[in-house]
Design a protein around this motif. Structure first.
Motif, PDB file in Angstrom:
ATOM      1  N   PHE A   8     101.126 170.976  56.586  1.00  0.00           N
ATOM      2  CA  PHE A   8     101.360 172.378  56.929  1.00  0.00           C
ATOM      3  C   PHE A   8     100.222 172.916  57.783  1.00  0.00           C
ATOM      4  O   PHE A   8      99.129 172.359  57.810  1.00  0.00           O
ATOM      5  N   SER A   9     100.521 174.011  58.490  1.00  0.00           N
ATOM      6  CA  SER A   9      99.549 174.593  59.422  1.00  0.00           C
ATOM      7  C   SER A   9      98.615 175.553  58.695  1.00  0.00           C
ATOM      8  O   SER A   9      98.855 175.931  57.545  1.00  0.00           O
ATOM      9  N   ARG A  10      97.564 175.992  59.403  1.00  0.00           N
ATOM     10  CA  ARG A  10      96.629 176.971  58.842  1.00  0.00           C
ATOM     11  C   ARG A  10      97.306 178.304  58.580  1.00  0.00           C
ATOM     12  O   ARG A  10      96.830 179.094  57.791  1.00  0.00           O
ATOM     13  N   GLN A  11      98.406 178.555  59.270  1.00  0.00           N
ATOM     14  CA  GLN A  11      99.145 179.806  59.079  1.00  0.00           C
ATOM     15  C   GLN A  11     100.127 179.721  57.904  1.00  0.00           C
ATOM     16  O   GLN A  11     100.828 180.677  57.623  1.00  0.00           O
ATOM     17  N   GLY A  12     100.205 178.575  57.253  1.00  0.00           N
ATOM     18  CA  GLY A  12     101.083 178.422  56.101  1.00  0.00           C
ATOM     19  C   GLY A  12     102.503 178.022  56.449  1.00  0.00           C
ATOM     20  O   GLY A  12     103.415 178.212  55.661  1.00  0.00           O
ATOM     21  N   LYS A  13     102.693 177.439  57.624  1.00  0.00           N
ATOM     22  CA  LYS A  13     104.027 176.972  58.040  1.00  0.00           C
ATOM     23  C   LYS A  13     104.166 175.493  57.681  1.00  0.00           C
ATOM     24  O   LYS A  13     103.404 174.667  58.172  1.00  0.00           O
ATOM     25  N   VAL A  39      95.416 175.868  48.705  1.00  0.00           N
ATOM     26  CA  VAL A  39      94.649 175.109  49.711  1.00  0.00           C
ATOM     27  C   VAL A  39      94.115 176.036  50.799  1.00  0.00           C
ATOM     28  O   VAL A  39      92.952 175.940  51.195  1.00  0.00           O
ATOM     29  N   LEU A  40      94.959 176.935  51.297  1.00  0.00           N
ATOM     30  CA  LEU A  40      94.533 177.813  52.389  1.00  0.00           C
ATOM     31  C   LEU A  40      93.482 178.829  51.961  1.00  0.00           C
ATOM     32  O   LEU A  40      92.717 179.308  52.799  1.00  0.00           O
ATOM     33  N   SER A  41      93.427 179.143  50.672  1.00  0.00           N
ATOM     34  CA  SER A  41      92.440 180.118  50.208  1.00  0.00           C
ATOM     35  C   SER A  41      91.107 179.481  49.799  1.00  0.00           C
ATOM     36  O   SER A  41      90.146 180.196  49.525  1.00  0.00           O
ATOM     37  N   ARG A  42      91.034 178.160  49.781  1.00  0.00           N
ATOM     38  CA  ARG A  42      89.791 177.487  49.386  1.00  0.00           C
ATOM     39  C   ARG A  42      88.759 177.551  50.514  1.00  0.00           C
ATOM     40  O   ARG A  42      89.107 177.453  51.683  1.00  0.00           O
ATOM     41  N   SER A  46      84.507 173.288  50.252  1.00  0.00           N
ATOM     42  CA  SER A  46      84.811 172.922  48.862  1.00  0.00           C
ATOM     43  C   SER A  46      85.390 171.515  48.777  1.00  0.00           C
ATOM     44  O   SER A  46      85.785 170.918  49.778  1.00  0.00           O
ATOM     45  N   CYS A  47      85.446 170.996  47.575  1.00  0.00           N
ATOM     46  CA  CYS A  47      85.955 169.648  47.319  1.00  0.00           C
ATOM     47  C   CYS A  47      87.417 169.534  47.748  1.00  0.00           C
ATOM     48  O   CYS A  47      88.177 170.502  47.661  1.00  0.00           O
ATOM     49  N   ASN A  48      87.833 168.377  48.204  1.00  0.00           N
ATOM     50  CA  ASN A  48      89.201 168.154  48.672  1.00  0.00           C
ATOM     51  C   ASN A  48      90.156 167.779  47.551  1.00  0.00           C
ATOM     52  O   ASN A  48      91.280 167.391  47.816  1.00  0.00           O
ATOM     53  N   TYR A  66      96.926 170.762  57.741  1.00  0.00           N
ATOM     54  CA  TYR A  66      96.489 170.254  56.451  1.00  0.00           C
ATOM     55  C   TYR A  66      97.479 169.193  55.991  1.00  0.00           C
ATOM     56  O   TYR A  66      98.695 169.396  56.056  1.00  0.00           O
ATOM     57  N   LEU A  67      96.956 168.064  55.535  1.00  0.00           N
ATOM     58  CA  LEU A  67      97.766 167.057  54.865  1.00  0.00           C
ATOM     59  C   LEU A  67      97.415 167.137  53.392  1.00  0.00           C
ATOM     60  O   LEU A  67      96.240 167.200  53.037  1.00  0.00           O
TER      61      LEU A  67
END
Length: 145
Positions: A8-13, A39-42, A46-48, A66-67
């Motif tokens: 997914f993208s940084r925009q949450g798509k 994930v987007l709010s971390r 931070s740790c993966n 993001y994968l």
């Protein structure tokens, strides 16, 4: 075993979803929404890995994508990071420096590469060369038809 793999993208798509265990569409939407929000709010440093419900979530950011994968408790997080990285390498090899637009406009190729690489949540083929040859063969067949 991987339960799912999300891209997914940084925009949450959501750009790509692969579910390795059967769950309802409603549950898939809820899982996708919850995982993307977390994930987007971390923070970037931070740790993966993090624990979510009964799963270990492992994610990695590449450029604007993001994968993310959901693992069972006995699975190795570092090995999962390597699997995500290998998938990105395969995409890079096929598309030549893959970007979000490649995934959007050629999603069937991205799914095909994933299917050649993973089956049932387990690694099927570790060789980038073998997956590349399979992709070339598929392209030749598609051109002939």
């Amino acid at each position: 075993m991987m339960r799912f793999l999300l891209l997914f993208s940084r925009q949450g798509k959501p750009r790509l979803q692969k579910w390795f265990t059967p769950i309802t569409d409603q549950e898939k939407k809820k899982v996708l929404r919850d995982i993307m929000m977390i994930v987007l709010s971390r923070p970037p440093r931070s740790c993966n890995f993090f624990q979510w419900r009964d799963l270990k979530i492992v994610y990695k950011r590449y450029a604007s994508l993001y994968l993310c994968t959901g693992l069972e408790d006995q699975d190795n997080e570092l090995l999962s990071l390597e699997v995500l990285h290998r998938y990105v390498e395969l995409l890079d090899k096929y598309f030549g420096n893959v970007c979000e637009l490649d995934i959007i406009f050629n999603f069937e190729k991205a799914y095909y590469i994933l299917d050649e690489f993973l089956m049932g949540g387990e690694v099927l083929e570790t060789s980038k060369t073998a997956v590349g040859v399979s992709m070339e063969d598929a392209d030749i067949i598609q051109e002939v038809e």
